[in-house]
Design a protein around this motif. Sequence first.
Motif, mmCIF file in Angstrom:
data_model
loop_
_atom_site.group_PDB
_atom_site.id
_atom_site.type_symbol
_atom_site.label_atom_id
_atom_site.label_comp_id
_atom_site.label_asym_id
_atom_site.label_seq_id
_atom_site.Cartn_x
_atom_site.Cartn_y
_atom_site.Cartn_z
ATOM 1 N N GLY A 180 0.814 -1.212 0.000
ATOM 2 C CA GLY A 180 0.000 0.000 0.000
ATOM 3 C C GLY A 180 0.846 1.259 0.000
ATOM 4 O O GLY A 180 0.516 2.245 -0.667
ATOM 5 N N VAL A 181 1.959 1.245 0.757
ATOM 6 C CA VAL A 181 2.854 2.406 0.785
ATOM 7 C C VAL A 181 3.496 2.610 -0.580
ATOM 8 O O VAL A 181 3.619 3.750 -1.062
ATOM 9 N N PRO A 186 3.403 8.780 -6.239
ATOM 10 C CA PRO A 186 2.768 9.380 -7.417
ATOM 11 C C PRO A 186 3.357 8.823 -8.708
ATOM 12 O O PRO A 186 4.564 8.621 -8.826
ATOM 13 N N VAL A 187 2.508 8.544 -9.662
ATOM 14 C CA VAL A 187 2.843 8.120 -11.025
ATOM 15 C C VAL A 187 3.473 6.725 -11.064
ATOM 16 O O VAL A 187 2.994 5.824 -11.753
ATOM 17 N N VAL A 188 4.558 6.507 -10.309
ATOM 18 C CA VAL A 188 5.311 5.266 -10.457
ATOM 19 C C VAL A 188 4.903 4.193 -9.454
ATOM 20 O O VAL A 188 5.441 3.085 -9.490
ATOM 21 N N GLY A 189 3.958 4.493 -8.557
ATOM 22 C CA GLY A 189 3.630 3.553 -7.485
ATOM 23 C C GLY A 189 3.182 2.201 -7.987
ATOM 24 O O GLY A 189 3.666 1.156 -7.525
ATOM 25 N N SER A 190 2.269 2.169 -8.948
ATOM 26 C CA SER A 190 1.764 0.894 -9.451
ATOM 27 C C SER A 190 2.860 0.114 -10.175
ATOM 28 O O SER A 190 2.924 -1.122 -10.080
ATOM 29 N N TYR A 191 3.752 0.818 -10.872
ATOM 30 C CA TYR A 191 4.835 0.136 -11.570
ATOM 31 C C TYR A 191 5.807 -0.505 -10.573
ATOM 32 O O TYR A 191 6.282 -1.633 -10.779
ATOM 33 N N VAL A 192 6.129 0.227 -9.494
ATOM 34 C CA VAL A 192 7.027 -0.321 -8.475
ATOM 35 C C VAL A 192 6.412 -1.552 -7.835
ATOM 36 O O VAL A 192 7.086 -2.571 -7.620
ATOM 37 N N SER A 193 5.119 -1.488 -7.532
ATOM 38 C CA SER A 193 4.436 -2.624 -6.915
ATOM 39 C C SER A 193 4.429 -3.837 -7.846
ATOM 40 O O SER A 193 4.724 -4.966 -7.422
ATOM 41 N N PHE A 194 4.097 -3.626 -9.110
ATOM 42 C CA PHE A 194 4.076 -4.747 -10.060
ATOM 43 C C PHE A 194 5.460 -5.336 -10.246
ATOM 44 O O PHE A 194 5.618 -6.545 -10.413
ATOM 45 N N PHE A 195 6.487 -4.485 -10.218
ATOM 46 C CA PHE A 195 7.850 -4.981 -10.387
ATOM 47 C C PHE A 195 8.265 -5.851 -9.206
ATOM 48 O O PHE A 195 8.851 -6.929 -9.388
ATOM 49 N N LEU A 196 7.977 -5.401 -7.974
ATOM 50 C CA LEU A 196 8.399 -6.151 -6.805
ATOM 51 C C LEU A 196 7.604 -7.441 -6.633
ATOM 52 O O LEU A 196 8.169 -8.497 -6.329
ATOM 53 N N PHE A 197 6.288 -7.360 -6.843
ATOM 54 C CA PHE A 197 5.441 -8.532 -6.614
ATOM 55 C C PHE A 197 5.299 -9.419 -7.846
ATOM 56 O O PHE A 197 4.731 -10.506 -7.767
ATOM 57 N N GLY A 198 5.807 -8.976 -8.982
ATOM 58 C CA GLY A 198 5.689 -9.772 -10.193
ATOM 59 C C GLY A 198 4.281 -9.832 -10.726
ATOM 60 O O GLY A 198 3.904 -10.807 -11.387
ATOM 61 N N ALA A 330 -3.883 10.124 -8.778
ATOM 62 C CA ALA A 330 -4.254 10.274 -7.380
ATOM 63 C C ALA A 330 -2.989 10.299 -6.515
ATOM 64 O O ALA A 330 -2.053 9.518 -6.723
ATOM 65 N N ILE A 331 -2.960 11.209 -5.546
ATOM 66 C CA ILE A 331 -1.855 11.293 -4.582
ATOM 67 C C ILE A 331 -2.454 11.118 -3.191
ATOM 68 O O ILE A 331 -2.943 12.085 -2.589
ATOM 69 N N PRO A 332 -2.468 9.887 -2.683
ATOM 70 C CA PRO A 332 -3.069 9.621 -1.370
ATOM 71 C C PRO A 332 -2.123 10.023 -0.240
ATOM 72 O O PRO A 332 -1.350 9.210 0.270
#
Length: 555
Positions: A180-181, A186-198, A330-332
């Motif tokens: 979640g963190v 911003p912008v790159v959060g989903s890419y970082v998550s997909f990269f780490l979790f595959g 979105a910037i939570p």
Amino acid sequence: MANGQAPKTPKGLRNAGNFIDDRFHLAKTGEKNLRKVFPNHWSFMLGEIALYSFIILLITGVFLTLWFNPSMAHTVYDGSYARLQGVEMSEAYASTLHITFDVRGGLLVRQIHHWAALIFVAALIFHMLRVFFTGAFRKPREINWIIGVLIFTLAILEGLFGYSLPDDLPSGMGVRILQGVMMSLPVVGSYVSFFLFGGEFPGELIIPRLYMLHILLIPGLLLALIVAHIMILWHQKHTQYPGTGRTEKKVVGTPMYPAFAVKAGGFFFFTFAVIAGMAAFVQINPIHLFGPFTPTSITSGLQPDWYMGFMEGALRIFPNWFDINIAGYAIPTGVLVPGLVIPGLLFGGLAVWPFVESWISGDKRHHNVADRPRNAPVRTSVGVAGVTFYGLLWMAGSNDILSETFSISLYASTWFFRFAVIFGPIIAFIATKRICLGLQRRDLETLEHGYESGTIQQLDSGEFIEVHKESSTETVHVLQSKKPVPRIEADALDENGVESPQKRGIMGRIRLGLARWYTKDNVSFDGAVPHNGHVGHVGPNESAETGKEEVVGTR
């Protein structure tokens, strides 16, 4: 021996020693290092506890890797723990249960590993607090302080990743918060998550990847940084507390060999015994009671390891009032600020503080004698304010348990901590500064008047006074160790009374203002003469210290 001669070294050892020394010339270097002097104080053992805990972590970690399977492949448990037989789980969780119930000594080693990790981080925190409050981070030790901050940061990450490996319900919730963190970036959060979790959470790769980070990359970095930290410490020598014979160029303490080496060796086994005793008698992280992690499961009263409590508390109490949307992104801030900004400010502030303090005060001197915390009231107050902020966030991480235990509304406890983390550090700063200044005034009075004896004497004039006894030589040296704080106001004007361009600029004005704030109200000991301010003195009361094997060395 006959004729009073010392026994000769066996020929084999003598030849081996000569062989090595002929090539590496270690004899003279070794002899010099064996005579190196280490100051004596109980607080120096905090760093040793951290070092010994790290060694225990490495040893027990090697043992656990022999049986742990870092795989998220699904399996059905058929081991010794009857309550989970037939339950579908990951290979990682099943192998952890196997270590716990089927490997001889596995549960004990698991608990030693976990307790050592908690004590490692705790010892690091108290060691850093000791260094901060005594000013041991000042020139020439700024680089070693930064290395210490990096070790502390990596230790927290290492603990978080290790806590996540068993893939039980609590560790899975921790990974979920981590994801979640990352998504709040911003912008790159989903890419970082997909990269780490595959892929989508939780995926099939997160445990193997965290395992590689936990057993290879981060331990390697920690080991390199710890070695560098010790080598720099060895070269620069340890700071020492003020006292008789202790100066910026002279060290008073215990020689490396044999006294310090024997003491350090004994303290390692004592540390290991305490950790092993806690592991044997105090249960920690009973993963078999929580069951395997599934994304749809949750449990009440769930708490992370204590060192992550501050982030948990920040996430719980930070409001989502400031969440924004920019250009469709979105910037939570309700997750971004407590999850990344607040830890970044804490760790970043620690790293840059030596340079900020030096810039404010203009102090460019070498410091080998530590400060008494009371003699640096602003620094001490900032440290106490930071500890208060951290502690309140840590308590906020268990606001649900506090609410249930004391029958308080959960919303009321949340609002309390929202105000407390703002006003608590301010109150702590003001109170601490006033206490430090009061202690300085008392020290000045003790230096000039001695200490109260409790004896009342009547003078020839009829006046009654309390007789003061002269302080011991050691106490006088400690009190006289307070050095004047450099004042950069003296450089504000040149010989013609004109301000320099640096002082006229915005940064110059800010620096002057901060310098006045930093030195304001500080009690000056300039011109103070011991035992000259009271007519009712009696003879000195020396506090002789015996039985200490101390030697003097130079830096």
